[in-house]
Every structure is written in C-alpha cells, then in structure tokens.
Write a protein that holds these residues in place. Sequence first.
Motif, PDB file in Angstrom:
ATOM      1  N   ASN A  27       0.830  -1.211   0.000  1.00 27.11           N
ATOM      2  CA  ASN A  27       0.000   0.000   0.000  1.00 27.11           C
ATOM      3  C   ASN A  27       0.861   1.257   0.000  1.00 27.11           C
ATOM      4  N   LYS A  28       1.955   1.234   0.736  1.00 25.01           N
ATOM      5  CA  LYS A  28       2.845   2.384   0.794  1.00 25.01           C
ATOM      6  C   LYS A  28       3.451   2.658  -0.580  1.00 25.01           C
ATOM      7  N   LYS A  29       3.843   1.601  -1.289  1.00 22.09           N
ATOM      8  CA  LYS A  29       4.399   1.754  -2.634  1.00 22.09           C
ATOM      9  C   LYS A  29       3.340   2.260  -3.604  1.00 22.09           C
ATOM     10  N   VAL A  30       2.132   1.717  -3.512  1.00 18.72           N
ATOM     11  CA  VAL A  30       1.035   2.163  -4.379  1.00 18.72           C
ATOM     12  C   VAL A  30       0.732   3.634  -4.098  1.00 18.72           C
ATOM     13  N   LEU A  31       0.745   4.023  -2.845  1.00 21.55           N
ATOM     14  CA  LEU A  31       0.479   5.406  -2.468  1.00 21.55           C
ATOM     15  C   LEU A  31       1.493   6.359  -3.103  1.00 21.55           C
ATOM     16  N   VAL A  33       3.065   5.922  -5.929  1.00 17.29           N
ATOM     17  CA  VAL A  33       2.722   5.996  -7.352  1.00 17.29           C
ATOM     18  C   VAL A  33       1.508   6.900  -7.556  1.00 17.29           C
ATOM     19  N   LEU A  34       0.521   6.785  -6.677  1.00 20.87           N
ATOM     20  CA  LEU A  34      -0.686   7.612  -6.787  1.00 20.87           C
ATOM     21  C   LEU A  34      -0.375   9.089  -6.555  1.00 20.87           C
ATOM     22  N   GLU A  35       0.525   9.376  -5.629  1.00 21.61           N
ATOM     23  CA  GLU A  35       0.930  10.766  -5.407  1.00 21.61           C
ATOM     24  C   GLU A  35       1.614  11.324  -6.653  1.00 21.61           C
ATOM     25  N   TYR A  36       2.441  10.511  -7.289  1.00 17.26           N
ATOM     26  CA  TYR A  36       3.096  10.926  -8.524  1.00 17.26           C
ATOM     27  C   TYR A  36       2.058  11.143  -9.621  1.00 17.26           C
ATOM     28  N   LEU A  37       1.080  10.269  -9.722  1.00 13.97           N
ATOM     29  CA  LEU A  37      -0.001  10.423 -10.701  1.00 13.97           C
ATOM     30  C   LEU A  37      -0.723  11.747 -10.492  1.00 13.97           C
ATOM     31  N   VAL A  50     -10.806  16.846 -10.239  1.00 15.17           N
ATOM     32  CA  VAL A  50     -10.629  17.416  -8.903  1.00 15.17           C
ATOM     33  C   VAL A  50     -10.333  16.331  -7.868  1.00 15.17           C
ATOM     34  N   MET A  51     -10.536  15.083  -8.256  1.00 12.64           N
ATOM     35  CA  MET A  51     -10.297  13.966  -7.350  1.00 12.64           C
ATOM     36  C   MET A  51      -8.794  13.692  -7.265  1.00 12.64           C
ATOM     37  N   LYS A  52      -8.326  13.389  -6.099  1.00  9.88           N
ATOM     38  CA  LYS A  52      -6.918  13.057  -5.884  1.00  9.88           C
ATOM     39  C   LYS A  52      -6.782  11.541  -5.772  1.00  9.88           C
ATOM     40  N   ALA A  53      -5.959  10.972  -6.635  1.00  9.97           N
ATOM     41  CA  ALA A  53      -5.791   9.520  -6.664  1.00  9.97           C
ATOM     42  C   ALA A  53      -5.269   8.978  -5.340  1.00  9.97           C
ATOM     43  N   HIS A  54      -4.365   9.716  -4.702  1.00  7.95           N
ATOM     44  CA  HIS A  54      -3.774   9.196  -3.464  1.00  7.95           C
ATOM     45  C   HIS A  54      -4.746   9.180  -2.287  1.00  7.95           C
ATOM     46  N   LYS A  55      -5.912   9.781  -2.459  1.00 12.12           N
ATOM     47  CA  LYS A  55      -6.917   9.771  -1.395  1.00 12.12           C
ATOM     48  C   LYS A  55      -7.998   8.706  -1.617  1.00 12.12           C
ATOM     49  N   LEU A  56      -7.924   7.999  -2.739  1.00  9.23           N
ATOM     50  CA  LEU A  56      -8.909   6.962  -3.034  1.00  9.23           C
ATOM     51  C   LEU A  56      -8.597   5.697  -2.238  1.00  9.23           C
ATOM     52  N   PRO A  57      -9.640   4.925  -1.880  1.00 12.61           N
ATOM     53  CA  PRO A  57      -9.391   3.678  -1.159  1.00 12.61           C
ATOM     54  C   PRO A  57      -8.705   2.654  -2.065  1.00 12.61           C
ATOM     55  N   ILE A  58      -7.768   1.917  -1.481  1.00 12.19           N
ATOM     56  CA  ILE A  58      -7.053   0.874  -2.202  1.00 12.19           C
ATOM     57  C   ILE A  58      -7.726  -0.452  -1.883  1.00 12.19           C
ATOM     58  N   LYS A  59      -8.162  -1.147  -2.946  1.00 12.95           N
ATOM     59  CA  LYS A  59      -8.866  -2.415  -2.760  1.00 12.95           C
ATOM     60  C   LYS A  59      -8.115  -3.536  -3.458  1.00 12.95           C
ATOM     61  N   ARG A  60      -8.180  -4.696  -2.868  1.00 10.95           N
ATOM     62  CA  ARG A  60      -7.640  -5.896  -3.490  1.00 10.95           C
ATOM     63  C   ARG A  60      -8.795  -6.739  -3.981  1.00 10.95           C
ATOM     64  N   LEU A  61      -8.641  -7.276  -5.153  1.00  6.37           N
ATOM     65  CA  LEU A  61      -9.707  -8.078  -5.741  1.00  6.37           C
ATOM     66  C   LEU A  61      -9.599  -9.509  -5.221  1.00  6.37           C
TER      67      LEU A  61
END
Length: 95
Positions: A27-31, A33-37, A50-61
Amino acid sequence: MCVVNFKDANVYVLDSLPSLSKPKVQNKKVLHVLEYLDEVIQHLGNNGCVMKAHKLPIKRLKWLPVQEPGSDDCGVHTAKYFDFEQFNEQKAAKV
C-alpha cells in the motif's frame, strides 16, 4: 499492477501472488505511485479532475486467481485481467 478508477473512486490492486507480499508495504508503494499520478495530472492541467488519486481507497480483488508459487508468468497472469472496465466476480467467472 494497480488500476485507478476515478469513475468508481477506487484503486484496484491486481496482485497475482498476494501471499508473498505484505499489504502495508505494498500500500505504501502504491500510495507513492498515486501521489506521482496526482502531480502528473496537475502538471498537465488536470482537465477538470478534482479527485486526488492518493486519497482513493485501495482495494484488493478477492476473486483474482493466484498463480502458482515459483512460476515466472506473473506479467501474463496479471495482464489477463487488465482489460476489465469494471472488476467484478461475474466477469471473472467468465474468464
């Protein structure tokens, strides 16, 4: 691989070997990447996003099949599920 779905306001992690990864570390690594996005979107003028990717919930399928440990085809295994527009168990069952 992770998929950012701004429409559904979720980030989906497609991990073909979840038993070998540590969710908090991942999750830390994904976060990061999302901050960079978010920075890239801002730099490009955000086009009304206006949505920030790093604030979205991270889900596993949970339905994502797990590959055999020791196999070297994680890219192929994960890419098989890449083209789903929306991730759900019904579509997974058809694959």
